[in-house]
Each structure stands twice: as structure tokens, then as C-alpha cells.
Write an enzyme that holds these catalytic residues in place. Structure first.
Site, PDB file in Angstrom:
ATOM      1  N   ASP A   1      -1.690  -9.966   8.181  1.00  0.00           N
ATOM      2  CA  ASP A   1      -2.121 -10.866   7.104  1.00  0.00           C
ATOM      3  C   ASP A   1      -0.973 -11.547   6.364  1.00  0.00           C
ATOM      4  O   ASP A   1      -1.111 -12.664   5.889  1.00  0.00           O
ATOM      5  CB  ASP A   1      -3.031 -10.139   6.100  1.00  0.00           C
ATOM      6  CG  ASP A   1      -2.402  -8.878   5.543  1.00  0.00           C
ATOM      7  OD1 ASP A   1      -1.953  -8.883   4.397  1.00  0.00           O
ATOM      8  OD2 ASP A   1      -2.343  -7.871   6.274  1.00  0.00           O
TER       9      ASP A   1
ATOM     10  N   HIS B   1       0.832  -1.223   0.000  1.00  0.00           N
ATOM     11  CA  HIS B   1       0.000   0.000   0.000  1.00  0.00           C
ATOM     12  C   HIS B   1       0.858   1.261   0.000  1.00  0.00           C
ATOM     13  O   HIS B   1       0.588   2.217   0.725  1.00  0.00           O
ATOM     14  CB  HIS B   1      -0.962   0.019   1.193  1.00  0.00           C
ATOM     15  CG  HIS B   1      -2.135  -0.887   1.005  1.00  0.00           C
ATOM     16  ND1 HIS B   1      -3.056  -0.708   0.002  1.00  0.00           N
ATOM     17  CD2 HIS B   1      -2.519  -2.001   1.673  1.00  0.00           C
ATOM     18  CE1 HIS B   1      -3.966  -1.672   0.066  1.00  0.00           C
ATOM     19  NE2 HIS B   1      -3.657  -2.475   1.062  1.00  0.00           N
TER      20      HIS B   1
ATOM     21  N   ASP C   1       0.767  -4.661   5.307  1.00  0.00           N
ATOM     22  CA  ASP C   1      -0.284  -5.582   4.866  1.00  0.00           C
ATOM     23  C   ASP C   1      -0.326  -5.628   3.339  1.00  0.00           C
ATOM     24  O   ASP C   1       0.150  -4.722   2.659  1.00  0.00           O
ATOM     25  CB  ASP C   1      -1.652  -5.162   5.414  1.00  0.00           C
ATOM     26  CG  ASP C   1      -2.061  -3.758   4.967  1.00  0.00           C
ATOM     27  OD1 ASP C   1      -1.184  -2.869   4.953  1.00  0.00           O
ATOM     28  OD2 ASP C   1      -3.242  -3.539   4.641  1.00  0.00           O
ATOM     29  N   GLU C   2      -0.933  -6.695   2.828  1.00  0.00           N
ATOM     30  CA  GLU C   2      -1.254  -6.830   1.401  1.00  0.00           C
ATOM     31  C   GLU C   2      -0.094  -6.407   0.501  1.00  0.00           C
ATOM     32  O   GLU C   2      -0.242  -5.538  -0.356  1.00  0.00           O
ATOM     33  CB  GLU C   2      -2.534  -6.037   1.083  1.00  0.00           C
ATOM     34  CG  GLU C   2      -3.730  -6.585   1.849  1.00  0.00           C
ATOM     35  CD  GLU C   2      -5.045  -5.866   1.594  1.00  0.00           C
ATOM     36  OE1 GLU C   2      -5.011  -4.671   1.247  1.00  0.00           O
ATOM     37  OE2 GLU C   2      -6.101  -6.495   1.750  1.00  0.00           O
ATOM     38  N   VAL C   3       1.068  -7.045   0.720  1.00  0.00           N
ATOM     39  CA  VAL C   3       2.243  -6.721  -0.107  1.00  0.00           C
ATOM     40  C   VAL C   3       2.137  -7.555  -1.390  1.00  0.00           C
ATOM     41  O   VAL C   3       2.816  -8.572  -1.553  1.00  0.00           O
ATOM     42  CB  VAL C   3       3.562  -7.015   0.649  1.00  0.00           C
ATOM     43  CG1 VAL C   3       4.748  -6.438  -0.113  1.00  0.00           C
ATOM     44  CG2 VAL C   3       3.516  -6.419   2.056  1.00  0.00           C
TER      45      VAL C   3
END
Length: 483
Positions: free
Chosen positions: A209, A102, A158-160
Site C-alpha cells: 500500500d 504497525h 504497511d500503513e506507515v
């Protein structure tokens, strides 16, 4: 657990989360500072104990990082005043700066595009470059410089997406023993170590996550559990309590000292959602209370109630903060009181100045007196009736569909008798909606910057209003042509 029930925690298990951070996602529609200073006392009264401030481009970055700040970024003096007010009111502040995934707000700029993991995508930072770590350190240092007495600092992670797919990562992964998990953990460790060495009294927090699926052995060997506290997030109304308890136990065995939970009070049920379904978010919080009750007493550091304003830097706005204030109030009070009962509901209504608060529909029959309550009332009205009333006239009125179709409109053909059947309705509807929208615009301008108001109007108002305006204009043209 039923909304009416308040269960007691069993001995040796965690009770209600002591720390309740309200997440303000400032990447979407950062409220003007005066509005936030009106809201802070209410957050404390509702049961909030702190703020999780996700600054993104609303932070007044300077020097080499100046390109990161949006036009509407807070001024340093405004932020200092807000942070000082939060301290005075006993609200602990935890800043959040994304340092891995992000990263669109940084990597979209040409000055930093060479630090992308994958050249085409601005979401993830390349973890191999020394310059990537220098960038992250510079961001953290500037945010730290504006804050005092911090105990925690959230470094995101998160969400890499697409991690391991960049050219340097592909080469690195060809070496024996290297895996995408180890690549992820080594960057988290580098950022956390850098933060802790510069600010020894501050504990880094990370979203969990990327860690969830990793083996205990991989996590334990990485050294990351000694450096950070994971924030376990799940925004579902039916989150699996047993799974969460097992995950917490796994994190404990790996060496993490404490964990945080992250729930959601808005921004988690639809990418372009305009109204908040309180019932969904209340259930999410009641499930988190169950997780707390079934976890060891000493493991839970706190909970962050997230309020996403966009799903990511490039997506549209979801529910605005004033629209979701009743949801935030219900969720905070449920956490503070260990459940939601008639008495808790009455307390929420009193604090919001609402006579009747619905949790199972989008429609609240009563207005409130809380900051921004006029925005909630007008957004509700627009969301429920604007599109439906325009569609009713243009698609279901037989005089419009039969005698003023696109064919007629293009050729400026109108039957003089038929015109009287719908022209007054169209003009009156347009005049009514123009007045409502004017009120909404004025209310929103008190709270948000012009770019936010413009975006919300273009997404939620203009499509229907322009259709209606066009019909009225075409009608005038056709009448002129007849004469």
C-alpha cells in the site's frame, strides 16, 4: 464471475494461485498450540499450501527484546513442534514481522518509545536512527533462529502513518530532492538489504500500500524492486480487476520480479465483527481469481488469505478463528478449484462435517465437526439472540416499561400483581443465558488463553447479561422492601 461458474484461464495468463498461504494473525487471540496442531491437517486438506504467521507479541522474544512478548506468547518448544508439524504436512511457513508501520507492540514499551517517528504515537518507527535498524535486525534474527529452510520473510511495512512528521524527518525533508516516498523506500531498502545480506536465500515480502501511489521512476530508481516482492492487498467484495492488472503491470515495469496477492477470509468487514459473512469473502476471492486470469502467467508467486484478529494492536477483537473456519474453507476451496460450484460446496461441507453451509447469511443451520465448531455454534447463538432477547424483555415488555421503570427500580416500588407478569420470564431468561455463556466459556478456554476469553465476553456478552442480572436483582430488592 458467478459463484456457480468455473472459468478456464486463457493461454499465457496465470491460472489459480499455486501457493495459498493461510494468514494467522496472532496479535489478537493467539490460539493455544494444541488447537493449532488440530487445525493444520484441515488447512492442508482444504487446499492451503502454507502459513503466513504474523507473530507480533505472541513470539517468545528473549534477551533485550523480552519486553515484547505477551504473557500468553508461545514457548519456543511449542513453536518448534508446530513448525515441524507444518513441514511434515507440506505447509510452507512464511513469518511476518512488522518493521516500520504497525509497530505498536514494540513502541508502546518505555524501553523503545524513543524510537517512535512521532513522539506521541507508537505506530511508526523512526527510520533515521541506527538503533531502529538494530532493533529490526534483532527481531528478525530471533524469529529466523526458530525457523528452518525459509524461502520468504514478510517484513510488513504497511500503513506507515505519520511518516515524515517526526522532527528528524522534517529536517531531512527540507534537503533538496528528499520526499516522503524516498524516505519510505530508503527504510524498506535498508531492512530488506539487511535481511538479504544475513540470509541470502530468503526473499523479503512487503505489503504494497505504501508503494501503490509512487511513480514508476521513483520505484525503479530506489533499487527496492530488486530486493523485495510486493504483496498487493484488497479485501473488498467488488475489487476492481482492471485496476489490479494495471498495478501488476506497473510493478513489473519497475523491476519487481514477482507479486503476491492478499485476500481476506475474516477480519475485514467490521472492527468489532463477531460473525463472518462468507459471501463477502467468497466474492473477494473470485475477484482475485479474475485478476490472476488476466495477469501474465509468470508474475504471480502466490496469495495470502488474511484472517485479521484485530485491526491494530489496540483495537478490539473481530471474528475468532473457529468462527471463521467455514469462510476459510470456502475461500481456499474456491482458489484451489478456480471457482465455487455445487460440487465445491459439497466438498467443503464434507471436510467441515456440515450438512448445509450458508454463504449469504450469518446463520448456518448445521453444526460441524471441525476443530472449534462448538465455538461457532455458541457464538452464533449469542450474537443472534442474547441482546435481542434481553432488549425485548427490558424495553418492549409493557409490564417492565410501565411498572418497573428506572424510577420504580431506584425506589424499590413494585405492584405485587404486576410482578407475577414478568418475574418468571426474567429469571428463566437469566438462567438460560447463564447456561449458554458457561458452555461458551468452557469451549473457548479449550482454544484460547484466559485474557482472550475475558475480552470477548466483556465485549459481546457482559453488556446484555449484566443488564438482565441487574433487573432480576432489583426485582428481588423491591420484593424484600414490600415485605
Amino acid at each position: 464471475m458467478q459463484p456457480g461458474a468455473i472459468s478456464r484461464c486463457r493461454s499465457g495468463m496465470a491460472a489459480e494461485p499455486r501457493r495459498r498461504l493461510v494468514h494467522l494473525d496472532l496479535k489478537g487471540a493467539p490460539p493455544r498450540a494444541p488447537f493449532l496442531s488440530e487445525v493444520l491437517p484441515l488447512l492442508g486438506a482444504l487446499g492451503g499450501t502454507g502459513l503466513l504467521l504474523e507473530y507480533e507479541d505472541a513470539f517468545p522474544y528473549a534477551g533485550a527484546l523480552r519486553a515484547l512478548r505477551a504473557r500468553h506468547a508461545y514457548r519456543p518448544a511449542e513453536l518448534r513442534a508446530l513448525l515441524s508439524q507444518a513441514r511434515t504436512q507440506g505447509l510452507e511457513v512464511v513469518p511476518l514481522v512488522q518493521t516500520f508501520g504497525h509497530m505498536e507492540f514494540v513502541l508502546k514499551h518505555k524501553e523503545f518509545a524513543h524510537l517512535r517517528e512521532v513522539k506521541e504515537f507508537p505506530n511508526a518507527l523512526n527510520p533515521h536512527k541506527e538503533e531502529s535498524r538494530a532493533l529490526v535486525k534483532a527481531m528478525i534474527d530471533q524469529v529466523m533462529a526458530l525457523h528452518e529452510d525459509l524461502k520468504w520473510f514478510h517484513i510488513g511495512c504497511d500503513e506507515v502513518y505519520y511518516l515524515g512528521e517526526g522532527e528528524e524527518s522534517k529536517q531531512w525533508l527540507q534537503q533538496q530532492g528528499n520526499t516522503p516516498e524516498k524516505l519510505c523506500l530508503s527504510h524498506i531498502k535498508a531492512v530488506a538489504s539487511c535481511l538479504v545480506s544475513s540470509y541470502p536465500t530468503v526473499m523479503p515480502i512487503v505489503w504494497d500500500d505504501m508503494l501503490r501511489g509512487m511513480s514508476e521512476e521513483t520505484l525503479a530508481e530506489s533499487g527496492v524492486p530488486q530486493l523485495v516482492q510486493p504483496m498487493i492487498w484488497d479485501y473488498a467484495a467488488d475489487l476492481n480487476v482492471e485496476d489490479k492488472v494495471h498495478l501488476i503491470e506497473k510493478y513489473r515495469r519497475c523491476g519487481f520480479s514477482k507479486v503476491w496477492f492478499a485476500s481476506a477470509f475474516k477480519g475485514a468487514t467490521g472492527v468489532n465483527q463477531s460473525l463472518t459473512l462468507i459471501g463477502h469473502h467468497l466474492k473477494n476471492h473470485l475477484q482475485w481469481l479474475e485478476v490472476a486470469r488476466n495477469s501474465p502467467a509468470d508474475v504471480l508467486e502466490g496469495i495470502a488469505l488474511t484472517g485479521w484478529q484485530r485491526y491494530d494492536h489496540f483495537s478490539v477483537l473481530c471474528e475468532l478463528l473457529p468462527v471463521a473456519m467455514p469462510s476459510l474453507a470456502v475461500c481456499l476451496q474456491a482458489l484451489k478449484n478456480g471457482g465455487y460450484s455445487e460440487k465445491v460446496k459439497e466438498n467443503v461441507e464434507k471436510l467441515l462435517g456440515m450438512s448445509n453451509l450458508e454463504t449469504e447469511t450469518f446463520m448456518s443451520t448445521s453444526l460441524g465437526t471441525f476443530p472449534g465448531s462448538n465455538i461457532l455454534a455458541l457464538v452464533t447463538h449469542v450474537s443472534f439472540y442474547l441482546k435481542s432477547s434481553v432488549d425485548e424483555l427490558l424495553e418492549r415488555n409493557r409490564y417492565v416499561t410501565g411498572w418497573f421503570s428506572p424510577y420504580h427500580r431506584k425506589r424499590k416500588i413494585i405492584h405485587p400483581i404486576i410482578m407475577h407478569h414478568f418475574q418468571p420470564d426474567a429469571v428463566s431468561l437469566l438462567s438460560k443465558w447463564n447456561a449458554v455463556v458457561q458452555d461458551l466459556q468452557a469451549a473457548m478456554e479449550q482454544v484460547f488463553h484466559e485474557c482472550t476469553v475475558e475480552e470477548w465476553m466483556e465485549e459481546n456478552v457482559h453488556p446484555s447479561l449484566q443488564k438482565l442480572q441487574q433487573v432480576v436483582d432489583d426485582l428481588d430488592e423491591a420484593i424484600k422492601a414490600q415485605n
